[in-house]
Design a protein around this motif. Sequence first.
Motif, mmCIF file in Angstrom:
data_model
loop_
_atom_site.group_PDB
_atom_site.id
_atom_site.type_symbol
_atom_site.label_atom_id
_atom_site.label_comp_id
_atom_site.label_asym_id
_atom_site.label_seq_id
_atom_site.Cartn_x
_atom_site.Cartn_y
_atom_site.Cartn_z
ATOM 1 N N ALA A 123 0.838 -1.200 0.000
ATOM 2 C CA ALA A 123 0.000 0.000 0.000
ATOM 3 C C ALA A 123 0.870 1.246 0.000
ATOM 4 O O ALA A 123 2.020 1.234 0.459
ATOM 5 N N CYS A 124 0.311 2.342 -0.520
ATOM 6 C CA CYS A 124 1.012 3.623 -0.499
ATOM 7 C C CYS A 124 -0.006 4.759 -0.540
ATOM 8 O O CYS A 124 -1.166 4.560 -0.935
ATOM 9 N N PRO A 151 12.135 22.937 -0.391
ATOM 10 C CA PRO A 151 10.664 23.015 -0.446
ATOM 11 C C PRO A 151 10.067 22.678 0.918
ATOM 12 O O PRO A 151 10.093 21.530 1.346
ATOM 13 N N GLU A 152 9.526 23.653 1.611
ATOM 14 C CA GLU A 152 9.119 23.501 3.008
ATOM 15 C C GLU A 152 8.013 22.463 3.214
ATOM 16 O O GLU A 152 7.947 21.821 4.250
ATOM 17 N N LYS A 153 7.105 22.296 2.253
ATOM 18 C CA LYS A 153 5.946 21.438 2.453
ATOM 19 C C LYS A 153 6.163 20.003 1.973
ATOM 20 O O LYS A 153 5.214 19.215 1.956
ATOM 21 N N THR A 154 7.384 19.661 1.600
ATOM 22 C CA THR A 154 7.655 18.349 1.027
ATOM 23 C C THR A 154 8.556 17.550 1.955
ATOM 24 O O THR A 154 9.658 17.985 2.290
ATOM 25 N N SER A 155 8.104 16.370 2.391
ATOM 26 C CA SER A 155 8.857 15.568 3.363
ATOM 27 C C SER A 155 9.997 14.787 2.717
ATOM 28 O O SER A 155 11.094 14.698 3.269
ATOM 29 N N PHE A 156 9.750 14.192 1.552
ATOM 30 C CA PHE A 156 10.749 13.394 0.852
ATOM 31 C C PHE A 156 10.753 13.816 -0.612
ATOM 32 O O PHE A 156 9.688 13.896 -1.233
ATOM 33 N N SER A 220 8.080 14.903 -5.504
ATOM 34 C CA SER A 220 7.721 14.643 -4.115
ATOM 35 C C SER A 220 7.428 13.153 -3.979
ATOM 36 O O SER A 220 6.565 12.615 -4.678
ATOM 37 N N LEU A 221 8.136 12.473 -3.069
ATOM 38 C CA LEU A 221 8.057 11.021 -2.942
ATOM 39 C C LEU A 221 7.299 10.626 -1.688
ATOM 40 O O LEU A 221 7.377 11.312 -0.662
ATOM 41 N N ASP A 222 6.569 9.512 -1.762
ATOM 42 C CA ASP A 222 6.055 8.949 -0.519
ATOM 43 C C ASP A 222 7.212 8.225 0.172
ATOM 44 O O ASP A 222 8.278 8.016 -0.408
ATOM 45 N N LYS A 223 7.029 7.860 1.433
ATOM 46 C CA LYS A 223 8.119 7.279 2.210
ATOM 47 C C LYS A 223 8.601 5.961 1.619
ATOM 48 O O LYS A 223 9.795 5.645 1.666
ATOM 49 N N TYR A 269 4.587 9.047 -6.236
ATOM 50 C CA TYR A 269 5.243 10.344 -6.295
ATOM 51 C C TYR A 269 4.311 11.360 -6.943
ATOM 52 O O TYR A 269 3.316 11.014 -7.583
ATOM 53 N N ASN A 270 4.633 12.616 -6.749
ATOM 54 C CA ASN A 270 3.919 13.724 -7.369
ATOM 55 C C ASN A 270 4.990 14.707 -7.829
ATOM 56 O O ASN A 270 6.115 14.656 -7.338
ATOM 57 N N GLN A 271 4.671 15.572 -8.753
ATOM 58 C CA GLN A 271 5.737 16.426 -9.262
ATOM 59 C C GLN A 271 5.253 17.823 -9.624
ATOM 60 O O GLN A 271 4.064 18.053 -9.863
#
Length: 279
Positions: A123-124, A151-156, A220-223, A269-271
């Motif tokens: 799952a993701c 980028p402040e709002k992006t974790s990975f 922007s990547l998920d964990k 991911y998102n970009q």
Amino acid sequence: MKYSLCAVILMAGFWVTSCNSGVEIERISPENLVALSSFISPQDSIVRVYVYQGKALGDISRSETAVISDAKVTIEEEGKIHTLGFESKTNSYEISNQILKVTPSKHYTLQVTTKSGLVLKAACTVPSNPDTLLFESVKEGNDFVFSPVWPEKTSFFTFSFELKNVIFNPKLGATTGPYLGVVTGNNLYESADRPNKLLENKVYNAFLAETISLKITLYSLDKNAFNYMKTKVEAYNWSANTSGLIPNLREPQPVYSNVQGGVGIFGSYNQSINVIIIK
């Protein structure tokens, strides 16, 4: 953003005998070991899932002969189950993003059931839409030196650079056109381990061009995707620094897997894209 599953297949037997990845795959016999790979994104037109049969340590097999083409592959989102069909041209299970509609901040569950009855699950959650990646820049002679701003709002995240709309006319004393500096080091970042400064790069001979732009893509990547990419780089570096003459004294580390019942990766991911006109 495309990724090869070759590393997953080649590492499968190694995982079984050498390491504990967090998933108890050491209990899975080689003939029952299945590897899968899938990265989903709102920007992709097609969602693909690759499914392969694992091999025992020391076995050699071409990736096309390891493809499992008769499995049942589904992705569930908010209680709705979508079935993916096998496409022989890509050796993957596919579904149109117009049907599945991968959406920012949504949770997705992948399930693969083989003909022999093996069930793999993963799952993701797709990252939210990232802000446009900003940067700091300075002119050094004919070069354009730039460094992305955190980028402040992006974790990975990670990012890529590409030159666009380049018009360069060679002249006496200026025969080499613009080109990007080679990115070295680890180009993967997380908020919990924030460096003082992001990677600095350079467009050489940028101001010798008539026109030139720089395309910066922020991923922007998920964990799950982040952990997989980070450990895959570490595994590659370990292998590159190991030879018969100069043994690597470090213990090998497993490539991250979030698949229950097998090995592999189901990430997202998102970009966002920023195109800067340099000249």
